[in-house]
Design a protein around this motif. Sequence first.
Motif, PDB file in Angstrom:
ATOM      1  N   ILE A   4       0.798  -1.198  -0.072  1.00 57.19           N
ATOM      2  CA  ILE A   4       0.134  -0.094  -0.160  1.00 57.19           C
ATOM      3  C   ILE A   4       0.734   1.201  -0.090  1.00 57.19           C
ATOM      4  N   ALA A   5       1.779   1.152   0.774  1.00 59.95           N
ATOM      5  CA  ALA A   5       2.889   2.328   0.906  1.00 59.95           C
ATOM      6  C   ALA A   5       3.518   2.771  -0.421  1.00 59.95           C
ATOM      7  N   THR A   6       3.929   1.441  -0.808  1.00 62.85           N
ATOM      8  CA  THR A   6       4.651   1.725  -2.430  1.00 62.85           C
ATOM      9  C   THR A   6       3.739   2.213  -3.330  1.00 62.85           C
ATOM     10  N   ASP A   7       2.416   1.839  -3.238  1.00 67.57           N
ATOM     11  CA  ASP A   7       1.720   2.363  -4.272  1.00 67.57           C
ATOM     12  C   ASP A   7       1.300   3.695  -4.072  1.00 67.57           C
ATOM     13  N   TYR A   8       1.280   4.130  -3.000  1.00 69.49           N
ATOM     14  CA  TYR A   8       0.827   5.507  -2.615  1.00 69.49           C
ATOM     15  C   TYR A   8       1.890   6.391  -2.849  1.00 69.49           C
ATOM     16  N   ALA A   9       3.174   6.009  -2.774  1.00 64.78           N
ATOM     17  CA  ALA A   9       4.432   6.953  -3.050  1.00 64.78           C
ATOM     18  C   ALA A   9       4.682   6.934  -4.305  1.00 64.78           C
ATOM     19  N   THR A  10       4.024   6.064  -5.275  1.00 65.02           N
ATOM     20  CA  THR A  10       4.286   6.148  -6.798  1.00 65.02           C
ATOM     21  C   THR A  10       3.611   7.452  -7.330  1.00 65.02           C
ATOM     22  N   ALA A  11       4.309   8.162  -7.985  1.00 67.81           N
ATOM     23  CA  ALA A  11       4.067   9.444  -8.678  1.00 67.81           C
ATOM     24  C   ALA A  11       4.909  10.023  -9.496  1.00 67.81           C
ATOM     25  N   PRO A  12       4.266  10.664 -10.432  1.00 68.59           N
ATOM     26  CA  PRO A  12       5.278  11.304 -11.377  1.00 68.59           C
ATOM     27  C   PRO A  12       6.266  12.412 -10.784  1.00 68.59           C
ATOM     28  N   GLU A  13       7.381  12.325 -11.303  1.00 69.43           N
ATOM     29  CA  GLU A  13       8.483  13.409 -10.721  1.00 69.43           C
ATOM     30  C   GLU A  13       7.840  14.605 -10.915  1.00 69.43           C
ATOM     31  N   THR A  14       8.272  15.617  -9.912  1.00 69.54           N
ATOM     32  CA  THR A  14       7.846  16.986 -10.131  1.00 69.54           C
ATOM     33  C   THR A  14       9.126  17.704  -9.643  1.00 69.54           C
ATOM     34  N   THR A  15       9.039  18.982 -10.334  1.00 74.04           N
ATOM     35  CA  THR A  15      10.230  20.042 -10.129  1.00 74.04           C
ATOM     36  C   THR A  15       9.582  21.279  -9.342  1.00 74.04           C
ATOM     37  N   THR A  16       8.569  21.080  -8.857  1.00 76.64           N
ATOM     38  CA  THR A  16       7.924  22.102  -7.965  1.00 76.64           C
ATOM     39  C   THR A  16       8.919  22.515  -6.770  1.00 76.64           C
ATOM     40  N   THR A  17       9.101  23.713  -6.584  1.00 72.07           N
ATOM     41  CA  THR A  17       9.626  23.926  -5.414  1.00 72.07           C
ATOM     42  C   THR A  17       8.703  24.772  -4.179  1.00 72.07           C
ATOM     43  N   ASN A  18       7.561  24.762  -4.547  1.00 74.63           N
ATOM     44  CA  ASN A  18       6.470  25.388  -3.758  1.00 74.63           C
ATOM     45  C   ASN A  18       6.562  24.631  -2.382  1.00 74.63           C
ATOM     46  N   PRO A  19       6.421  25.371  -1.243  1.00 73.83           N
ATOM     47  CA  PRO A  19       7.011  24.828   0.120  1.00 73.83           C
ATOM     48  C   PRO A  19       5.374  24.152   0.588  1.00 73.83           C
ATOM     49  N   LEU A  20       4.126  24.216  -0.031  1.00 69.75           N
ATOM     50  CA  LEU A  20       3.038  23.710   0.632  1.00 69.75           C
ATOM     51  C   LEU A  20       3.193  22.071   0.504  1.00 69.75           C
ATOM     52  N   PRO A  21       3.070  21.559   1.871  1.00 69.10           N
ATOM     53  CA  PRO A  21       3.041  20.065   1.983  1.00 69.10           C
ATOM     54  C   PRO A  21       2.464  19.453   0.794  1.00 69.10           C
ATOM     55  N   GLU A  22       1.333  19.797   0.528  1.00 76.98           N
ATOM     56  CA  GLU A  22       0.489  18.953  -0.731  1.00 76.98           C
ATOM     57  C   GLU A  22       1.127  18.788  -1.984  1.00 76.98           C
ATOM     58  N   LEU A  23       2.035  19.763  -2.328  1.00 73.48           N
ATOM     59  CA  LEU A  23       2.822  19.884  -3.445  1.00 73.48           C
ATOM     60  C   LEU A  23       4.091  19.119  -3.574  1.00 73.48           C
ATOM     61  N   ALA A  24       4.155  18.471  -2.329  1.00 72.82           N
ATOM     62  CA  ALA A  24       5.606  17.758  -2.220  1.00 72.82           C
ATOM     63  C   ALA A  24       5.188  16.368  -2.689  1.00 72.82           C
ATOM     64  N   PRO A  25       6.344  15.460  -2.936  1.00 75.32           N
ATOM     65  CA  PRO A  25       6.167  14.095  -3.462  1.00 75.32           C
ATOM     66  C   PRO A  25       5.586  13.317  -2.227  1.00 75.32           C
ATOM     67  N   PRO A  26       4.737  12.534  -2.659  1.00 73.34           N
ATOM     68  CA  PRO A  26       4.263  11.619  -1.648  1.00 73.34           C
ATOM     69  C   PRO A  26       5.459  10.770  -0.674  1.00 73.34           C
ATOM     70  N   HIS A  27       5.199  10.395   0.533  1.00 75.29           N
ATOM     71  CA  HIS A  27       6.152   9.808   1.059  1.00 75.29           C
ATOM     72  C   HIS A  27       5.547   8.607   1.877  1.00 75.29           C
ATOM     73  N   PRO A  28       5.970   7.520   1.509  1.00 72.41           N
ATOM     74  CA  PRO A  28       5.076   6.075   2.292  1.00 72.41           C
ATOM     75  C   PRO A  28       4.832   6.309   3.719  1.00 72.41           C
TER      76      PRO A  28
END
Length: 218
Positions: A155-179
């Motif tokens: 489940i954690a691996t699936d959750y953390a699987t997401a396209p790479e992002t280059t955003t530098t926005n500090p808002l937590p919801e824009l950060a890559p998902p962490h398992p």
Amino acid sequence: MTSLTWPRCRNARDLGGLPISDGGQVRAGALIRSDNLDQLDSHGLAAVQAAGVSRIVDLRSAWECEKYPSPFANDERWLNVPLTDPADPDVGEQDMFEQYRMLIDDYPHRFAAAVTAIGDAPPGCVVVACHAGKDRTGLVIALTLDLLGVPLPAIATDYATAPETTTTNPLPELAPPHPDTILHVLAHLSMRYGGTARYLLQSGATSSQLTALTDRLH
């Protein structure tokens, strides 16, 4: 799980093949998670048709659906089950676990409606989508997979699987998902509610609906 080529959707994948603790697997072609389908081009729309989709569970707010309408909005297969509402308190500066925890604790009926919409769908493939296909979709899919008996690491691996992002926005919801984030959510469900199944049953789901969900995805 298998990444899908749905042109202009960057985060669509079939969850078939994920292991289940009883020795089985999630059935291929039964459950797909995705980002916003309003991005699909004609080839992407054709791919959705070819997947045999019988229901699209759109988790976006009514405001989002109006501003970025789904190409399936007038299709009987489309079902809007908002997981958030513009009137909800702004929690954008909280870390992601805290944002998720507040959704889980404050709006349990929304999660029950979203998860049972998968099990109640007509025969065929169900697509669960939101805007980025990461947070709201990630929560509903995690609860669904936990209910099925998919092991926590998967489940954690699936959750953390997401396209790479280059955003530098500090808002937590824009950060890559962490398992660890989704593992903490599932631990919270276990400690406070006695697990995902009990949480959903307390939130309006019936035992027959949960059985229908597990049966269709095995």
